[in-house]
Design an enzyme around this catalytic site. Structure first.
Site, PDB file in Angstrom:
ATOM      1  N   SER A 198       0.828  -1.207   0.000  1.00  0.00           N
ATOM      2  CA  SER A 198       0.000   0.000   0.000  1.00  0.00           C
ATOM      3  C   SER A 198       0.859   1.251   0.000  1.00  0.00           C
ATOM      4  CB  SER A 198      -0.895   0.009   1.251  1.00  0.00           C
ATOM      5  OG  SER A 198      -1.494   1.276   1.444  1.00  0.00           O
TER       6      SER A 198
ATOM      7  N   TYR B  54      -2.539  -0.118   9.900  1.00  0.00           N
ATOM      8  CA  TYR B  54      -2.713  -0.685   8.565  1.00  0.00           C
ATOM      9  C   TYR B  54      -1.422  -0.558   7.764  1.00  0.00           C
ATOM     10  CZ  TYR B  54      -4.151  -1.087   3.693  1.00  0.00           C
ATOM     11  OH  TYR B  54      -4.235  -1.451   2.367  1.00  0.00           O
TER      12      TYR B  54
END
Length: 335
Positions: free
Chosen positions: A127, A152
């Protein structure tokens, strides 16, 4: 070839499955169908993939070690595209434990499966959030990503480290893709475009963070999937001349690579909202708010390495992509 796609009911995974089936590959898709967002949308995505006889769906939680091991042992996959994860930066602020099983244990079971059955290439989702406190733009895979600002992001950085370990110790070829703000038809309901569209049609306010002063490298789903399918054919090999002191952290003496995959041209959040207003024919009621914890001011992908490896370039501009989403949304929800 035979592929495993994890997160096959997801936004990106379901589309990858459709296209690979069209190319004549056999796809085993797994997903745990959790209720983080509307399960009906996940089933509808799966229905698209299940139109092909080459697609088989198995409901499975990747934290189930025995179940995942049995899956790999039975099917002997040629390649794996690992897209399953607990997603969401903001959700990780309040629900950190949700990320341990999916993003850490789940990835480890996939790595073990690849090791034990000698999978030829593992492509996995990282990501853009790994860039964290990095303010240098565009974000390059040669940059440090040691200061994530959400759990995350930390879990995705951990995935890259875990992949390198397996590439180094066991020779598993791994490629990580740092996705930049993916949007488009069949997208996730927790993402801005989906939430904005739903609220605007309902006549409700939309929350605009950092008073709208944000830049995002919005990347259309078809461009993302094209990049995923291109890179899975580029299997990394060891680079014997690479050294930690002088080499890029995106490669290694192991068969390991990391790439950015994005549009490569950031867009102002307010311009994104304006494109949505134009597509809907409705002016949004905006509730301007401060920056949220875990958010960053700007994302901007340097995709030169991916272009060099595959010829990848993004094709779809924001106005075109937003309109495609709105058309899908109105049709799917009959509004």
């Amino acid at each position: 070839m035979k592929y495993l796609i994890t997160g096959a009911a997801g936004f990106i995974g379901s589309r990858c499955a459709e296209l690979l089936c069209q190319q004549g590959h056999q796809i085993i898709g797994v997903d745990n169908l959790n209720d983080y967002y509307d399960v009906n949308l996940k089933h509808a995505r799966l229905a698209n993939a299940q139109k092909s006889e080459l697609f088989t769906f198995i409901e499975l939680d990747l934290a189930d070690r025995e179940g995942v091991a049995a899956l790999f042992s039975e099917h002997k996959f040629d390649r794996v595209i690992h897209l399953a994860a607990q997603a969401g930066v903001r959700y990780s602020i309040d629900n950190p434990m949700a990320y341990a099983d999916s993003n850490l244990t789940g990835f480890l079971t996939v790595l073990e499966g690849c090791r034990n059955t000698k999978v030829k290439h593992l492509v996995y989702a990282s990501s853009s959030s790994v860039y964290g406190l990095n303010n240098k733009t565009p974000f390059s895979t040669s940059d440090s990503v040691d200061h994530p600002i959400s759990l995350y992001a930390a879990s995705k950085k951990s995935n890259e480290l875990m992949a390198h370990t397996y590439s180094h110790l066991y020779g598993v070829p791994t490629t990580g893709l740092r996705f930049f703000t993916v949007y488009g038809p069949w997208g996730r309901p927790d993402m801005a475009l989906f939430k904005f569209t739903k609220a605007i049609i309902a006549g409700e306010e939309i929350d605009v963070y950092n008073n709208g002063d944000m830049l995002r490298d919005f990347t259309y789903i078809d461009d993302i999937v094209a990049g995923v399918l291109q890179i899975q054919d580029v299997i990394p090999t060891p680079n014997s001349e690479w050294k930690v002191e002088t080499g890029s952290p995106a490669t290694s003496s192991a068969p390991y690579r990391v790439y950015n995959i994005g549009h490569g041209s950031p867009v102002k959040l307010m311009d994104y909202i304006e494109a949505l207003e134009d597509s809907l024919g409705i002016k949004a009621k905006k509730n301007f708010m401060p920056m949220q914890p875990g958010d960053v001011y700007a994302t901007y992908a340097d995709t030169q390495d991916l272009f060099a490896a595959t010829g990848y370039t993004s094709q779809v501009k924001v106005k075109e992509g937003v309109k495609a989403f709105v058309d899908w949304y109105r049709d799917f929800y009959n509004v």
